[in-house]
Design an enzyme around this catalytic site. Structure first.
Site, PDB file in Angstrom:
ATOM      1  N   HIS A  52       0.835  -1.207   0.000  1.00 15.35           N
ATOM      2  CA  HIS A  52       0.000   0.000   0.000  1.00 15.35           C
ATOM      3  C   HIS A  52       0.869   1.256   0.000  1.00 15.35           C
ATOM      4  CE1 HIS A  52      -3.708   2.258   1.347  1.00 15.35           C
ATOM      5  NE2 HIS A  52      -2.762   3.091   1.775  1.00 15.35           N
ATOM      6  N   GLU A  53       1.773   1.340   0.959  1.00 19.67           N
ATOM      7  CA  GLU A  53       2.621   2.535   1.051  1.00 19.67           C
ATOM      8  C   GLU A  53       3.587   2.628  -0.132  1.00 19.67           C
ATOM      9  OE1 GLU A  53       1.687   4.661   3.028  1.00 19.67           O
ATOM     10  OE2 GLU A  53       0.488   3.452   4.397  1.00 19.67           O
ATOM     11  N   HIS A  91       1.867   4.501  -2.862  1.00 18.43           N
ATOM     12  CA  HIS A  91       1.953   5.954  -2.671  1.00 18.43           C
ATOM     13  C   HIS A  91       3.307   6.480  -3.144  1.00 18.43           C
ATOM     14  CE1 HIS A  91      -1.778   6.464  -0.594  1.00 18.43           C
ATOM     15  NE2 HIS A  91      -1.433   5.794   0.488  1.00 18.43           N
ATOM     16  N   HIS A  94       3.748   6.446  -6.868  1.00 16.20           N
ATOM     17  CA  HIS A  94       2.893   7.490  -7.434  1.00 16.20           C
ATOM     18  C   HIS A  94       3.619   8.836  -7.358  1.00 16.20           C
ATOM     19  CE1 HIS A  94      -1.518   9.175  -7.595  1.00 16.20           C
ATOM     20  NE2 HIS A  94      -0.786   9.569  -8.620  1.00 16.20           N
TER      21      HIS A  94
END
Length: 611
Positions: A392-393, A396, A399
């Site tokens: 998940h991180e 980020h 991105h």
């Protein structure tokens, strides 16, 4: 019982290789302090630009060049200070730096209070001419977004007053964070392996334990601590809501929610549609809790039972390096460039890996235009959930990497609405990879069958989707209620906050749940509530991510290119438009409804596997 109490290490006891390397921002604290002096000297030049923006496009562009450099340095200073504070919130060094940069930013904001009013005073025809000039290429979208705020920008004097108050607005959030992460002493839990510390970070670990007595004891100890401070916490949250409402009214927004959604150009109907669509699918959620009650063979399903593993016999330890390999293998459909960059970063100190005393709880990614896209983790090698958190991180951070490489500074910083898409997209790919290739995750030496492993993974994915889609929508509904009560003149007492939250607990968890007297204290412990109307983005994000994951995995080069175009877009488009470009229309209820149906299919499979 073995007498081997496990202690949370001090920051000074953590291996250097397990911490992030902040030298891509500043080599050390002294270098940061030197840069702060430079920033403060730059802010002294701000008044010299006042009254010049309308003179010519070159004057306007000269100011924007200066402002860009100032804001870039501000971001760099703020990021370093925030990360240093997160390492140990009880240490004075990080908190001092955050205090210094907060004060400096407040002064800069005060000195710049004239800027937006002056920009908005430029006649439309003249502004159109300015924006067509090539010196405005890096600023065109930034200026167009400022122009949107014209109805809500106040006079120079009023803007300066608001800027001067901005420094104090962090106090409520900071107090909540220090109180719950540093001052609270949750105690230790006796386990078969010895005494284990209870903290904000370890609470979820205890809730996932198969020992119901241990879960119950940890739950009671945890919420006893919140109960002892409930009046203070209720006052803090009430003050935060009041601040949101006041700020919205000062600028003339119709509500605090309208104010929060305006920057992303997200219609309030998107928020309402999310809540109504999820509410219309609560029967699926209630069916899951009923299944959980049967699977755990319980006469009463309690609040501390909702994260207990249904495949309780599985125990899997995954080292940091093993987790990185799993995540990178799962993301291979995105191509070598993406995977190689992520692998290199995770193995070479992008991340602060493990818990230490006073460290900020949970996990986050905090990348910027300069420096590495840093990740804070409190990784535990016996929690599979933390492998998903790493994916998940990592979403980020990647991105941020793509947005920063493909945009000028003033239009690189994508919205949180979009950020939650990139992160939950990675989680979905990891789940599908582990489900289809669970030999990489097998514990065959312990005699675990493929069916048991599949049960474990499907259960984990159902719980994660529940937490992101249903739980965050419940939180969003609560924020909607509390702000509406404040806006209609109802005082937010601790008793009222708990009563409203209790109604939502009963609605979302359904008839099979039996709550504790302290269960509604959950409304006083959610950090995201101090950033109002934020959590709904998790639910919309996972809905968009599920659709995009399907597009990428089932499609071809075009679908993958569309996804990368989304990652690279930064803030060059509003989030709804950027997602449409990638292939998902979040103005429609369809993606949220489809996500609820995906959860339903996971519940169906769980029922089959548990027969």
């Amino acid at each position: 019982m073995p007498n081997n109490e496990q202690r949370i290490p001090l920051r000074s006891e953590v291996a250097l290789s397990d911490t992030w390397d902040l030298s891509t921002l500043f080599s050390n604290d002294d270098a940061w302090n030197e840069a702060l002096l430079k920033y403060e000297k730059m802010t002294e030049k701000i008044p010299a630009f006042q009254g010049t923006l309308m003179v010519s496009v070159d004057h306007f562009a000269d100011y924007l060049d200066f402002s860009c450099a100032l804001n870039l340095l501000e971001e760099q200073l703020g990021s370093y200070a925030f990360l240093r504070q997160s390492e140990d919130e009880g240490s004075s060094a990080g908190r001092t730096m955050v205090g210094k940069i907060t004060m400096a930013c407040a002064k800069a904001a005060s000195a710049s209070a004239w800027v937006n009013p002056e920009i908005l005073s430029i006649p439309d025809d003249k502004m159109e001419t300015f924006l067509s000039h090539n010196r405005m290429d890096d600023y065109r979208i930034y200026i167009q977004k400022i122009i949107r705020y014209k109805p809500f920008i106040l006079s120079d004097k009023e803007e300066r007053i608001i800027a001067l108050h901005s420094e104090g607005e962090r106090a409520i959030n900071d107090t909540f964070s220090v109180l719950t992460n540093v001052d609270f002493n949750f105690g230790v839990i006796d386990t078969p392996e010895g005494k284990r510390p209870l903290s904000q970070s370890t609470f979820s670990f205890f809730m996932e334990n198969s020992d119901r007595d241990l879960r119950q004891r940890a739950y009671k100890m945890f919420y006893d601590c919140f109960d002892a401070h409930k009046t203070t916490l209720g006052s803090l949250y009430s003050g935060s809501v009041k601040q949101d409402v006041i700020n919205a009214r000062i600028r003339g927004y119709s509500s605090a929610r309208a104010s929060a959604l305006f920057p992303d150009n997200v219609s309030e109907t998107v928020y309402d549609t999310l809540i109504s669509t999820v509410n219309s699918n609560l029967d699926i959620l209630h069916r899951y809790y009923s299944l959980r009650k049967r699977a755990l063979k319980l006469q009463e399903l309690r609040h501390y039972d909702v994260y207990a593993p249904l495949a309780s016999s599985i125990k899997k330890h995954t080292s940091w390096n093993e987790a990185v390999n799993l995540v990178c293998n799962a993301l291979s459909p995105l191509g070598d460039e993406y995977v190689s960059a992520l692998r290199t970063g995770l193995l070479n100190r992008w991340a602060d890996r493990y818990e230490n005393k006073g460290k900020h709880s949970g996990a986050y990614s905090a990348g910027g235009f300069t420096g590495d896209p840093y990740i804070l983790m409190n990784y535990k090698d016996d929690s599979i959930r933390d492998v998903f958190t790493l994916a998940h991180e990592g979403g980020h951070s990647m991105h941020t990497l793509y947005a920063a490489k493909n945009n000028p500074f003033m239009q690189y910083n994508y919205t949180i609405f979009e950020a939650e898409v990139a992160s939950t997209f990675n989680e979905e790919l990891l789940f599908r990879y582990l489900l289809n290739y669970n030999q990489d995750f097998s514990v065959a030496e312990n005699g675990i069958s493929n069916k048991e492993m599949r049960l474990y993974l499907v259960n984990k994915r159902a719980d994660d989707l529940l937490a992101t889609l249903y739980r965050q929508t419940m939180f969003a509904e609560y924020e909607n209620i509390t702000h509406h009560l404040e806006e209609t003149g109802t005082p937010l007492t601790t008793e009222l906050l708990r009563a409203e939250y209790q109604k939502l607990l009963k609605k979302y968890f359904g008839p099979d749940m039996v709550f504790e007297e302290s269960s509604d204290l959950e409304c006083l412990r959610i950090p995201h509530f101090y950033r109002a109307f934020y959590v709904y983005k998790y639910a919309t994000g996972v809905s968009a991510a599920l659709a995009l994951a399907e597009h990428v995995l089932e499609g071809g080069a075009k679908e993958r290119d569309n996804y990368f175009a989304f990652l690279k877009s930064g803030s060059s488009r509003f989030p709804i438009d950027a997602l449409k470009m990638a292939g998902v229309d979040m103005s429609s209820p369809e993606p949220v409804n489809a996500a609820c149906k995906t959860f339903g299919r996971l519940v169906d499979e769980l029922e089959d596997l548990l027969k």
